[in-house]
Scaffold this active site. Sequence first.
Site, PDB file in Angstrom:
ATOM      1  N   ARG A 176       0.134   4.122   5.564  1.00 44.90           N
ATOM      2  CA  ARG A 176       1.466   4.660   5.250  1.00 44.90           C
ATOM      3  C   ARG A 176       2.254   5.014   6.514  1.00 44.90           C
ATOM      4  O   ARG A 176       3.004   5.996   6.538  1.00 44.90           O
ATOM      5  CB  ARG A 176       1.355   5.884   4.339  1.00 44.90           C
ATOM      6  CG  ARG A 176       0.629   5.620   3.027  1.00 44.90           C
ATOM      7  CD  ARG A 176       1.351   4.588   2.155  1.00 44.90           C
ATOM      8  NE  ARG A 176       0.595   4.297   0.951  1.00 44.90           N
ATOM      9  CZ  ARG A 176      -0.281   3.288   0.833  1.00 44.90           C
ATOM     10  NH1 ARG A 176      -0.492   2.474   1.845  1.00 44.90           N
ATOM     11  NH2 ARG A 176      -0.940   3.079  -0.284  1.00 44.90           N
ATOM     12  N   SER A 226       4.016   8.645  -5.355  1.00 41.31           N
ATOM     13  CA  SER A 226       2.956   9.476  -4.779  1.00 41.31           C
ATOM     14  C   SER A 226       3.552  10.410  -3.727  1.00 41.31           C
ATOM     15  O   SER A 226       4.134   9.953  -2.746  1.00 41.31           O
ATOM     16  CB  SER A 226       1.874   8.605  -4.145  1.00 41.31           C
ATOM     17  OG  SER A 226       1.235   7.816  -5.116  1.00 41.31           O
ATOM     18  N   GLU A 296       3.706  12.025   1.791  1.00 43.13           N
ATOM     19  CA  GLU A 296       4.065  10.605   1.914  1.00 43.13           C
ATOM     20  C   GLU A 296       5.554  10.431   1.673  1.00 43.13           C
ATOM     21  O   GLU A 296       6.209   9.604   2.310  1.00 43.13           O
ATOM     22  CB  GLU A 296       3.268   9.787   0.903  1.00 43.13           C
ATOM     23  CG  GLU A 296       3.577   8.298   0.901  1.00 43.13           C
ATOM     24  CD  GLU A 296       2.698   7.526  -0.065  1.00 43.13           C
ATOM     25  OE1 GLU A 296       3.205   6.577  -0.675  1.00 43.13           O
ATOM     26  OE2 GLU A 296       1.504   7.880  -0.192  1.00 43.13           O
TER      27      GLU A 296
END
Length: 300
Positions: A176, A226, A296
Amino acid sequence: MNYFQVFNEIKEICPNIFMRFDERMAKHTFIQTGGPADIYIMPTNIEEVQQIARFAFTRNIPLTIIGYGSNIIIRDRGIRGIVMNFNRLNKINVTNNKIIADSGSSIIDVSRAALENHLSGLEFACGIPGSVGGAVLMNAGAYGGEISFVLKSVKALSMSGDIHILNKSDLQLGYRSSIFQKEKYIIVEVTFELENGDQDHIQELMRNNTIARESKQPLEYPSCGSVFKRPPNQFAGKLISESGLQGYRVGGAEVSVKHAGFIVNVNHASSADYLILIRHIQKTVKRKFKIDLETEVVII
């Protein structure tokens, strides 16, 4: 700064470009929260992006780029300066085993273009509700795949509008993460390199991924996907669930009872509701498990 004057100056430079003044950003995020942007612009080609970038750079005006708004939280007081939304920068071209996509293209649409052309490698992306640029920025992934597996190169602009071609090896791709979270570039075009495959098999993988997503994720409510990155050897959703936080609510924002890794907008939430809830989750998990949850979702 006199943004009325700035608005008029941009209109002189790009007379046909879509622009709005004091645009409410809640209309442009998946969680339906966020205050106004001083100036909101939707370019349709790279040349317009260059012109706006150079204009903002030479006048020291803040410039923010967004795509589909699927994995961002914009604060309730909004965004100062210029916001460019790339949703109209959305061409997708397929040549042999390569797909060249504008950064405002939907990554879902790119995965469908791959399917149509019997190309394998983007099956994991068939349900990721974001733009190509956002997917590269975050090195998005799902179901065992991620952007770094299929990315070949990126065309990006410096904040002053100069074009750079960055190869995969230049992008510092990790879980990520990418160079674009550290260096100020504007992603405008992405080249993917895929493998030839059996169309029926590709379609079956995409169908299975879609079924898994629909069965596990709270798609019936607005959310930003998420919220937290996966800690080493752990799952954020599992830690949140085991902390007894499913169903915990601040204002209109709630930890999903279907998937604890998601925060859903169940009743006209504000961005402040989201941010307070995120901090509460982080503190609770830290206290119970001694694990720091890193966001995130991008907070602007």
